[in-house]
Design an enzyme around this catalytic site. Sequence first.
Site, PDB file in Angstrom:
ATOM      1  N   MET A   1      39.357  32.251  31.973  1.00 42.37           N
ATOM      2  CA  MET A   1      39.522  33.624  31.636  1.00 42.37           C
ATOM      3  C   MET A   1      39.094  34.050  30.201  1.00 42.37           C
ATOM      4  O   MET A   1      39.286  33.154  29.386  1.00 42.37           O
ATOM      5  CB  MET A   1      41.181  34.165  31.638  1.00 42.37           C
TER       6      MET A   1
ATOM      7  N   HIS B   1      37.402  29.516  39.316  1.00 42.83           N
ATOM      8  CA  HIS B   1      37.337  30.967  39.440  1.00 42.83           C
ATOM      9  C   HIS B   1      37.073  31.578  38.013  1.00 42.83           C
ATOM     10  O   HIS B   1      37.959  31.415  37.271  1.00 42.83           O
ATOM     11  CB  HIS B   1      38.701  31.164  39.963  1.00 42.83           C
TER      12      HIS B   1
ATOM     13  N   SER C   1      46.446  25.811  41.630  1.00 42.28           N
ATOM     14  CA  SER C   1      45.773  26.231  40.175  1.00 42.28           C
ATOM     15  C   SER C   1      46.655  25.605  39.190  1.00 42.28           C
ATOM     16  O   SER C   1      47.784  25.719  38.890  1.00 42.28           O
ATOM     17  CB  SER C   1      46.143  27.789  40.247  1.00 42.28           C
TER      18      SER C   1
ATOM     19  N   GLY D   1      44.537  37.450  36.025  1.00 43.93           N
ATOM     20  CA  GLY D   1      45.000  37.525  34.660  1.00 43.93           C
ATOM     21  C   GLY D   1      46.275  36.437  34.240  1.00 43.93           C
ATOM     22  O   GLY D   1      46.183  35.905  33.197  1.00 43.93           O
TER      23      GLY D   1
ATOM     24  N   SER E   1      52.279  28.598  40.601  1.00 45.16           N
ATOM     25  CA  SER E   1      53.657  28.361  40.262  1.00 45.16           C
ATOM     26  C   SER E   1      54.354  27.837  41.474  1.00 45.16           C
ATOM     27  O   SER E   1      55.206  27.008  41.451  1.00 45.16           O
ATOM     28  CB  SER E   1      54.235  29.737  39.870  1.00 45.16           C
TER      29      SER E   1
ATOM     30  N   MET F   1      36.951  34.445  35.796  1.00 43.35           N
ATOM     31  CA  MET F   1      37.434  35.821  35.345  1.00 43.35           C
ATOM     32  C   MET F   1      36.828  36.092  33.950  1.00 43.35           C
ATOM     33  O   MET F   1      37.546  36.292  33.206  1.00 43.35           O
ATOM     34  CB  MET F   1      38.914  35.932  35.246  1.00 43.35           C
TER      35      MET F   1
ATOM     36  N   MET G   1      41.883  38.370  46.025  1.00 46.07           N
ATOM     37  CA  MET G   1      42.986  38.447  45.117  1.00 46.07           C
ATOM     38  C   MET G   1      44.133  38.938  45.539  1.00 46.07           C
ATOM     39  O   MET G   1      44.094  40.229  45.815  1.00 46.07           O
ATOM     40  CB  MET G   1      42.401  39.028  43.816  1.00 46.07           C
TER      41      MET G   1
ATOM     42  N   GLY H   1      49.372  33.637  36.088  1.00 49.72           N
ATOM     43  CA  GLY H   1      50.178  33.049  36.984  1.00 49.72           C
ATOM     44  C   GLY H   1      51.732  33.805  37.080  1.00 49.72           C
ATOM     45  O   GLY H   1      51.816  34.483  36.388  1.00 49.72           O
TER      46      GLY H   1
ATOM     47  N   HIS I   1      41.949  24.340  41.601  1.00 45.21           N
ATOM     48  CA  HIS I   1      41.674  25.630  41.399  1.00 45.21           C
ATOM     49  C   HIS I   1      41.734  25.638  40.019  1.00 45.21           C
ATOM     50  O   HIS I   1      42.791  25.424  39.347  1.00 45.21           O
ATOM     51  CB  HIS I   1      42.438  26.513  42.172  1.00 45.21           C
TER      52      HIS I   1
ATOM     53  N   ASP J   1      44.523  33.912  46.764  1.00 50.03           N
ATOM     54  CA  ASP J   1      45.064  33.665  45.347  1.00 50.03           C
ATOM     55  C   ASP J   1      45.751  34.754  44.559  1.00 50.03           C
ATOM     56  O   ASP J   1      45.488  36.076  44.717  1.00 50.03           O
ATOM     57  CB  ASP J   1      43.628  33.400  44.439  1.00 50.03           C
ATOM     58  N   GLY J   2      47.199  34.315  44.384  1.00 53.41           N
ATOM     59  CA  GLY J   2      48.135  35.066  43.564  1.00 53.41           C
ATOM     60  C   GLY J   2      49.339  35.171  44.396  1.00 53.41           C
ATOM     61  O   GLY J   2      49.417  35.771  45.591  1.00 53.41           O
ATOM     62  N   GLY J   3      50.500  34.947  43.915  1.00 53.99           N
ATOM     63  CA  GLY J   3      51.844  34.715  44.645  1.00 53.99           C
ATOM     64  C   GLY J   3      51.898  34.216  45.932  1.00 53.99           C
ATOM     65  O   GLY J   3      52.555  34.769  46.732  1.00 53.99           O
TER      66      GLY J   3
ATOM     67  N   ASP K   1      41.250  28.175  36.679  1.00 53.98           N
ATOM     68  CA  ASP K   1      41.135  29.702  36.418  1.00 53.98           C
ATOM     69  C   ASP K   1      40.671  30.045  34.951  1.00 53.98           C
ATOM     70  O   ASP K   1      41.216  29.447  33.746  1.00 53.98           O
ATOM     71  CB  ASP K   1      42.506  30.324  36.365  1.00 53.98           C
TER      72      ASP K   1
HETATM   73  C1  DX5 Z   1      45.693  34.853  38.433  1.00 55.87           C
HETATM   74  C2  DX5 Z   1      44.824  33.418  38.859  1.00 55.87           C
HETATM   75  C3  DX5 Z   1      45.418  32.506  39.875  1.00 55.87           C
HETATM   76  C4  DX5 Z   1      46.957  32.096  39.241  1.00 55.87           C
HETATM   77  C5  DX5 Z   1      47.907  32.070  40.654  1.00 55.87           C
HETATM   78  O1  DX5 Z   1      44.492  35.227  37.732  1.00 55.87           O
HETATM   79  O2  DX5 Z   1      43.532  33.680  39.607  1.00 55.87           O
HETATM   80  O3  DX5 Z   1      45.045  31.411  40.425  1.00 55.87           O
HETATM   81  O4  DX5 Z   1      46.945  30.924  38.508  1.00 55.87           O
HETATM   82  O5  DX5 Z   1      49.106  31.694  40.237  1.00 55.87           O
HETATM   83  P1  DX5 Z   1      50.426  31.844  41.352  1.00 55.87           P
HETATM   84  O6  DX5 Z   1      50.123  30.978  42.399  1.00 55.87           O
HETATM   85  O7  DX5 Z   1      51.409  31.465  40.321  1.00 55.87           O
HETATM   86  O8  DX5 Z   1      50.383  33.506  41.620  1.00 55.87           O
HETATM   87 ZN    ZN Z   2      42.426  32.003  40.341  1.00 53.13          ZN
END
Ligand code: DX5
Ligand code: ZN
Length: 218
Positions: free
Chosen positions: A42, A71, A13, A147, A201, A73, A142, A149, A38, A180-182, A40
Amino acid sequence: MFKKMPKKLVAPSILSADFANLEKEIKAVSEAGADWIHVDVMDGHFVPNITIGVPVVKSLKKVSPIPLDVHLMIDEPEKYIEQFVKAGSDYLTIHVEATKNPEAVLKQIRSLGAKAGITLRPGTAVSEVLSFLPLCDLVLVMTVEPGFGGQSFMHDQIVKIATLRAEIKKQNLQCLIEVDGGINAETAKLCHEADVFVAGSFVFGKDYKKAIAELKEG
Ligand code: DX5
Ligand code: ZN
């Protein structure tokens, strides 16, 4: 003979990349083994953050050697689907909560020639997306609140992956499952039933090649 495990895809991402050097970053992760980029998007309404829009996707498409996994959002994604597909989104994913008519939006994405994806917030029941799977090439789970990273992985979302895998099998669909996420080397292992790992990250915070290889082992 052991059955060969299907190959995992990794989609870094760019939310965690150096925004002043996106071309360099995209080329670096591509060379390090990334499968997709990826992106994002928003809008400050659907989520409390603003990132990038159509002109940036268009510019990224010109320099990316690998597919763009966009993606959205954003509220009322139907207003922007055509622009995002024309800008070069290969995969375009919408949130089931963001539109009154997900079916129509998914059909629109496919009719414009892109791959369609559906996703849901952690608080949304997985049953909300099941009826849309035949219209999708991708379903995104998710594992953080959308919202930002760098948030912590939500373990209670893992069960959604198993439900989706069973449903995809039952309906004999080709839909890929993405998380996606963490996501990092440890949490990816917990999501071993997924096909695609998004990581911001974790990838951009260290040696790109090492991070991507660790995710693919998952
Ligand atoms: C959050 C995004 C993710 C984000 C993931 O809303 O959809 O794609 O960038 O970041 P990490 O991998 O750091 O959780
Ligand atoms: Zn994402």
